[in-house]
Design an enzyme around this catalytic site. Structure first.
Site, PDB file in Angstrom:
ATOM      1  N   LYS A 119      -1.610 -97.075  50.978  1.00 52.06           N
ATOM      2  CA  LYS A 119      -0.712 -96.064  50.414  1.00 52.06           C
ATOM      3  C   LYS A 119      -1.143 -94.686  50.899  1.00 52.06           C
ATOM      4  CE  LYS A 119       1.563 -96.244  45.877  1.00 52.06           C
ATOM      5  NZ  LYS A 119       1.342 -96.178  44.424  1.00 52.06           N
TER       6      LYS A 119
HETATM    7  O1  G3P Z   1       2.085 -95.715  41.109  1.00 55.03           O
HETATM    8  C1  G3P Z   1       3.166 -94.997  41.603  1.00 55.03           C
HETATM    9  C2  G3P Z   1       4.103 -94.536  40.509  1.00 55.03           C
HETATM   10  O2  G3P Z   1       4.778 -95.644  39.979  1.00 55.03           O
HETATM   11  C3  G3P Z   1       3.411 -93.791  39.389  1.00 55.03           C
HETATM   12  O3  G3P Z   1       4.400 -93.109  38.708  1.00 55.03           O
HETATM   13  O4  G3P Z   1       5.123 -91.264  37.200  1.00 55.03           O
HETATM   14  O5  G3P Z   1       4.199 -93.389  36.224  1.00 55.03           O
HETATM   15  O6  G3P Z   1       2.662 -91.814  37.399  1.00 55.03           O
HETATM   16  P1  G3P Z   1       4.070 -92.366  37.312  1.00 55.03           P
END
Ligand code: G3P
Length: 218
Positions: A83
């Site tokens: 990533k």
């Molecule tokens: O891991 C990538 C993404 O899904 C994280 O999103 O906004 O839940 O931190 P968030």
């Protein structure tokens, strides 16, 4: 639609993988920090549980650092997907690593223009963050719609739209309607997909009425 689990919690991953409905895992530095464990050990353990792509994010922000870390992380297991953030150095790293045959997930995508660049850089997955756009009053699902539409104009684009920052089952359904390839879900949201109060009510009635028959099937 493929379902990835968005967590570094190996117990959650093991439990959900047992359903046979998990196609991969995504992690990020925040999710890894929440485990309190060694990053490389967590990734190795996840890769031993799930056969599908396991996204492990580089910590470096410069090209040389991303390449060094990506080449180290891919040694952990064959299903490691590197990533990288959607920056110019991240795009350069994506191009170099994908040219070396490594799967790359380009993350922190918030615009269609960024997604187009990631596809040109050979990304395996692009991760548009819908929840974080919603959080600031923008329309995260509109971004998914734009990216799916744009990618569909070019058969040569093989990058898969991996809907990230998912906050609810509605995000999943909306993304599925749009034809997104993957949704990465916090364990809580994945479990919510199966729940409905009328299912619970109906099953309770079936159980009660079957009991009244006094019969057994086996
Ligand atoms: O891991 C990538 C993404 O899904 C994280 O999103 O906004 O839940 O931190 P968030």
């Amino acid at each position: 639609m493929k379902f990835f689990v968005d967590t570094g919690d190996v117990d959650e991953i093991r439990d959900l993988d047992a359903t046979g409905l998990v196609d991969g895992v995504t992690t990020n530095p925040t999710l890894i920090a929440q485990t309190g464990r060694n990053f490389l050990e967590v990734v190795e353990e996840i890769c031993s549980i799930v056969d599908g792509p396991v996204s492990a994010e580089v910590a470096a922000t410069d090209l040389d650092g991303m390449l060094a870390e990506g080449r180290r992380l891919r040694e952990i297991a064959g299903n490691v997907c590197i990533k990288v953030p959607l920056t110019w150095d991240g795009l350069k790293a994506c191009k170099a690593l994908s040219d070396e045959g490594t799967q790359v997930n380009v993350t922190l995508c918030f615009s269609a223009a960024q997604a187009l660049l990631a596809a040109k850089a050979g990304a395996t997955f692009i991760s548009p963050f819908v929840g974080r756009l919603d959080d600031i009053g923008a329309d995260g699902m509109e971004l998914i719609s734009d990216v799916v539409e744009i990618y569909s104009q070019y058969p040569a684009i093989t990058t898969e739209v991996l809907v990230a920052s998912v906050r609810s089952p509605n995000h999943v359904i909306d993304a599925a309607r749009m034809g997104a390839h993957v949704a990465t879900l916090p364990p809580k949201v994945l479990r919510q997909l199966a729940l409905h109060p009328l299912t619970d009510k109906g099953l309770a009635a079936f159980v009660k009425d079957w009991a009244s028959t006094g019969q057994k099937i086996v």
